[in-house]
Design a protein around this motif. Structure first.
Motif, PDB file in Angstrom:
ATOM      1  N   ILE A 239       9.451  11.673 -39.510  1.00 15.46           N
ATOM      2  CA  ILE A 239       8.195  11.138 -40.026  1.00 15.46           C
ATOM      3  C   ILE A 239       8.480  10.144 -41.130  1.00 15.46           C
ATOM      4  N   ILE A 240       7.505   9.289 -41.404  1.00 14.50           N
ATOM      5  CA  ILE A 240       7.577   8.389 -42.553  1.00 14.50           C
ATOM      6  C   ILE A 240       6.871   9.094 -43.704  1.00 14.50           C
ATOM      7  N   PRO A 241       7.557   9.393 -44.771  1.00 14.51           N
ATOM      8  CA  PRO A 241       6.930  10.151 -45.868  1.00 14.51           C
ATOM      9  C   PRO A 241       5.807   9.364 -46.535  1.00 14.51           C
ATOM     10  N   GLY A 242       4.908  10.080 -47.186  1.00 16.23           N
ATOM     11  CA  GLY A 242       3.838   9.426 -47.931  1.00 16.23           C
ATOM     12  C   GLY A 242       2.654   9.046 -47.057  1.00 16.23           C
ATOM     13  N   PHE A 243       1.810   8.179 -47.600  1.00 14.56           N
ATOM     14  CA  PHE A 243       0.573   7.793 -46.931  1.00 14.56           C
ATOM     15  C   PHE A 243       0.399   6.271 -46.973  1.00 14.56           C
ATOM     16  N   VAL A 244      -0.433   5.766 -46.073  1.00 11.37           N
ATOM     17  CA  VAL A 244      -0.771   4.340 -46.074  1.00 11.37           C
ATOM     18  C   VAL A 244      -1.515   4.023 -47.375  1.00 11.37           C
ATOM     19  N   PRO A 245      -1.165   2.953 -48.061  1.00  8.61           N
ATOM     20  CA  PRO A 245      -1.777   2.672 -49.368  1.00  8.61           C
ATOM     21  C   PRO A 245      -3.229   2.232 -49.260  1.00  8.61           C
ATOM     22  N   ASN A 246      -3.960   2.405 -50.349  1.00  5.91           N
ATOM     23  CA  ASN A 246      -5.321   1.904 -50.461  1.00  5.91           C
ATOM     24  C   ASN A 246      -5.266   0.390 -50.643  1.00  5.91           C
ATOM     25  N   LEU A 247      -5.841  -0.356 -49.701  1.00  6.90           N
ATOM     26  CA  LEU A 247      -5.733  -1.817 -49.749  1.00  6.90           C
ATOM     27  C   LEU A 247      -6.655  -2.442 -50.788  1.00  6.90           C
ATOM     28  N   ILE A 248      -7.553  -1.657 -51.365  1.00  8.28           N
ATOM     29  CA  ILE A 248      -8.361  -2.175 -52.475  1.00  8.28           C
ATOM     30  C   ILE A 248      -7.494  -2.304 -53.722  1.00  8.28           C
ATOM     31  N   THR A 249      -6.610  -1.337 -53.906  1.00 10.45           N
ATOM     32  CA  THR A 249      -5.645  -1.384 -55.023  1.00 10.45           C
ATOM     33  C   THR A 249      -4.251  -1.140 -54.451  1.00 10.45           C
ATOM     34  N   PRO A 250      -3.668  -2.125 -53.768  1.00  9.11           N
ATOM     35  CA  PRO A 250      -2.375  -1.931 -53.111  1.00  9.11           C
ATOM     36  C   PRO A 250      -1.235  -1.825 -54.125  1.00  9.11           C
ATOM     37  N   PRO A 251      -0.100  -1.263 -53.731  1.00  5.98           N
ATOM     38  CA  PRO A 251       1.057  -1.183 -54.626  1.00  5.98           C
ATOM     39  C   PRO A 251       1.562  -2.571 -54.999  1.00  5.98           C
TER      40      PRO A 251
END
Length: 304
Positions: A239-251
């Motif tokens: 699996i790919i760890p973590g989650f898809v980021p929030n695109l309103i406040t992206p990393p």
């Protein structure tokens, strides 16, 4: 294609080039001709994309009247067709368009196309509706066909039929097909070139064989590792760890860095550029060489 009105749809920056011309500089009148004639789109769910109160033949004929007829019929005649829906076009134009609609249904291998042209969307199966949608999009012989998840709502057998149909139509019409999908199997079977996107950005681009055999981006490699293989016995899937980021406040920096094991402080600060690592193979990663070495070690079993 500028199908989403403002609001909510709005293009705030960038350029979209089609045959050397920026589509964002086109007037609404110019886009009316480009849509259908030059660029068409197959939507994800044909049952919601097709109008339930009009027959299949009427809907394909409408495409021909509104788009193709612009270049074939006198513009004064087109004005007699009310786009809002009052349908005041001349009878001969309607008759001609219905005939072409039947020909389009026949082209996508729908049996008894004359009968299907008189039916409503709810009277057709999912596969038949998708074929009708493809017939509608190909009616004006576009140069580019955008297919948005065209097989998502279909079972595996019908999926294979639709894929074969699209490949056959591409060979017959010489149109380019831009396939948007998350199904890696469909990509491997259908596409020549692949662009892998993450959080709105292309992270890797190349021909289909190089992407599947030599993935240079951590996200691409992570996707391929999650595919189960019937030739190998394994425990839990990767699996790919973590989650898809929030695109309103992206990393900040590289948008994949919170989930990437190769991430460093540079990844958190600076977005990586898309660079050509091999001929026609582009990667947006500060540490693609580390990824590449791990891939070589896996596939070629290179000893240290």
């Amino acid at each position: 294609m500028q199908l989403i009105p403002d609001p909510p749809g709005k293009i705030i920056d960038g350029q979209i080039f089609f045959e050397g011309e920026n589509l964002l500089e086109k007037r609404a009148k110019d886009m009316q001709y480009i849509r259908g004639n030059e660029i068409s789109m197959i939507f994800q769910e044909p049952m919601t994309a097709l109008n339930p109160v009009y027959t299949i033949g009427d809907q394909i004929a409408e495409v021909l009247i509104l788009h193709k007829a612009v270049g074939e019929v006198d513009k004064k005649e087109i004005k007699k067709y009310d786009i809002i829906g009052k349908r005041k076009q001349k009878k001969n134009l309607k008759k001609k368009s219905i005939k072409k609609a039947v020909d389009s249904l026949r082209m996508v291998q729908i049996p008894d196309p004359e009968k299907v042209a008189e039916q409503y969307p709810h009277e057709l199966s999912g596969g038949m509706r998708q074929r009708a949608m493809i017939a509608m999009m190909l009616a004006c012989n576009p140069k580019l066909l955008i297919a948005d998840e065209p097989t998502t709502a279909l079972d595996v057998t019908v999926q294979a039929q639709i894929i074969d149909l699209m490949k056959d139509m591409q060979r017959r019409t010489n149109a380019a097909i831009w396939l948007i999908t998350h199904d890696l199997g469909v990509i491997a079977e259908t596409c020549d070139k692949v662009g892998v996107m993450y959080a709105g950005y292309i992270v890797e681009f190349g021909d289909v064989q190089s992407i599947f055999d030599w993935p240079n981006h951590p996200y691409t490699r992570g996707l391929l590792k999650t595919i189960p293989k019937i030739t190998k016995k394994r425990g839990k899937l990767d699996i790919i760890p973590g989650f898809v980021p929030n695109l309103i406040t992206p990393p900040s920096g590289c948008r994949f860095h919170p989930r990437c094991k190769y991430a460093t402080s540079e990844c958190k600060k600076t977005p990586p550029p898309l660079v050509e690592v091999e001929k026609n193979h582009f990667v947006a990663c500060h540490h693609y060489e580390d990824v590449k070495l791990s891939v070589i070690s896996k596939y070629q079993q290179v000893k240290p």
